[in-house]
Design a protein around this motif. Structure first.
Motif, short mmCIF file in Angstrom:
data_model
loop_
_atom_site.label_atom_id
_atom_site.label_comp_id
_atom_site.label_asym_id
_atom_site.label_seq_id
_atom_site.Cartn_x
_atom_site.Cartn_y
_atom_site.Cartn_z
N ASN A 1 0.82 -1.21 0.00
CA ASN A 1 0.00 0.00 0.00
C ASN A 1 0.86 1.26 0.00
O ASN A 1 0.51 2.26 -0.65
N THR A 2 1.97 1.23 0.70
CA THR A 2 2.86 2.39 0.74
C THR A 2 3.45 2.68 -0.64
O THR A 2 3.47 3.82 -1.10
N ILE A 3 3.90 1.63 -1.30
CA ILE A 3 4.53 1.81 -2.61
C ILE A 3 3.49 2.12 -3.68
O ILE A 3 3.72 2.97 -4.56
N ALA A 4 2.34 1.46 -3.62
CA ALA A 4 1.30 1.69 -4.62
C ALA A 4 0.71 3.09 -4.50
O ALA A 4 0.20 3.65 -5.48
N GLY A 5 0.75 3.66 -3.30
CA GLY A 5 0.31 5.04 -3.11
C GLY A 5 -1.13 5.27 -3.49
O GLY A 5 -2.03 4.53 -3.05
N ASP A 6 -1.38 6.27 -4.32
CA ASP A 6 -2.77 6.62 -4.67
C ASP A 6 -3.29 5.80 -5.85
O ASP A 6 -4.38 6.07 -6.36
N ARG A 7 -2.53 4.78 -6.27
CA ARG A 7 -2.99 3.94 -7.38
C ARG A 7 -3.80 2.73 -6.91
O ARG A 7 -4.73 2.29 -7.58
N MET A 8 -3.44 2.18 -5.73
CA MET A 8 -4.12 0.96 -5.30
C MET A 8 -3.98 0.80 -3.79
O MET A 8 -2.97 1.17 -3.19
N ASN A 9 -5.01 0.22 -3.18
CA ASN A 9 -5.00 -0.06 -1.75
C ASN A 9 -5.61 -1.44 -1.51
O ASN A 9 -6.64 -1.79 -2.09
#
Length: 345
Positions: free
Chosen positions: A56-64
């Protein structure tokens, strides 16, 4: 997690009328997945939370990825069906616990004596061909098998001491389906209960013991507080389980997010390798909650010999099972021929 199973299923029913519940919002923005593990919260804190937090940290605002623990959305035995339908987008579990309708299901969890050490599992999948078999089996039923890894060995944690095979007779034990099927020939009575109910079931006498983990989990999840003895003989050297995703949800992900998810799964596998390996030894030496007992090697050999007969019975059930058993047989033969440190006998 404050979302209840009742609330989740109610929401799912409403949403299903308009569109699949968890369809990624590729066009609208951030993709959201629901993922459930077969592990309870105390265990998942170690074996899954760090990897999903990293994703989630690396995906940021793209995916959770929203993470749920054992039985929070659906019972563990219904995980496969929920994943196949898309009610849940991803799962961490062994094949056996989530009742996958495949010919490889029996080998998930603790297939008796398929492994001696945790490193056996990734080698079997990545170098001996199990990855390809699992991929074919799950692709045929609309599920993406992402990767397999090892957890801890399988030992008995009991209220009364186990010093012989005779002591196992009549013991009501929470364990995995295939492990229970195998050990029933020695008088063990397998019991199936929700994961979160196990500690209380031991306290009330509904269970006499647990054969679901090694000593690390016994301490981590609280079972060492309600059992008195730990049997050093193990049914198998390592649990085998995997990460799975709904095939449609997986195919909708951009390639870089698929790669990121794989990398985070690998990080989870790596964490378990050292966390369990060190924990099993340390708690046997330094733990103060359970007394260690051992069935003599000559007597325990009856269990190991019975496992080979059990393998033959499983192999006779289908060509796919026969192929997996042949791989296990070949692998273990190679390890014995390789000698120390791979095998000591």
């Amino acid at each position: 997690m404050k979302t209840t199973r009742r609330k989740f299923l109610s929401t799912a029913a409403v949403g299903a009328a308009a569109a699949p519940l968890a369809t990624p919002a590729l066009a609208q923005g951030k993709i959201t997945w629901r993922m459930q593990t077969y592990a309870g919260a105390a265990l998942a804190e170690h074996v899954l939370d760090p990897a999903i937090k990293m994703f989630n940290t690396i995906a940021g605002d793209r995916m959770n990825i929203e993470l749920y623990y054992a039985d929070q959305l659906v019972p563990t035995g219904e995980l496969f069906r929920a994943l196949q339908r898309g009610t849940i987008d991803a799962v961490q579990s062994d094949d056996d616990s989530m009742a996958s309708p495949t010919d490889v299901t029996v080998f998930g969890g603790y297939f008796p004596f398929a492994s001696r050490y945790s490193l056996d599992v990734p080698v079997l999948f990545n170098q001996y061909g199990l990855n390809e078999i699992w991929d074919e089996e799950y692709s045929a039923v609309g599920v993406k098998h992402i990767s397999a890894g090892a957890w801890d060995p399988c030992h008995f944690a009991t209220k009364d001491p186990i010093n012989s095979l005779e002591d196992l007779k009549g013991k009501r034990v929470f364990t995995f389906p295939t492990a229970g099927r195998f050990m029933s020939q020695f008088g063990v009575v397998p019991v199936t209960l929700p994961w979160e109910d196990i500690e209380v079931a031991v306290q009330t006498g509904e269970l006499d013991g647990i054969a679901w983990s090694g000593i690390t989990e016994d301490y981590t999840v609280g079972w060492a507080d309600v059992t008195n003895y730990f049997l050093t003989n193990n049914i198998s050297g390592a649990w085998a389980g995997s990460f799975f995703a709904n095939m449609d949800r997986w195919n909708e992900l951009p390639e870089d997010l698929q790669t990121l998810f794989r990398v985070c799964c690998d990080q989870s596998h790596y964490y378990r390798q050292w966390w369990y390996w060190g924990g099993e030894a340390s708690l046997r030496v330094n733990g103060d909650k359970m007394k260690l007992t051992t069935i003599p090697d000559a007597e325990w050999q009856q269990v190991e010999d019975a496992a080979l007969t059990f393998w033959e019975e499983i192999a006779a059930e289908s060509p796919v099972k026969a192929k997996v058993v042949e791989i296990l047989r070949k692998y273990n033969d190679d390890m014995k021929k390789a000698g120390r440190p791979y095998r000591y006998s």
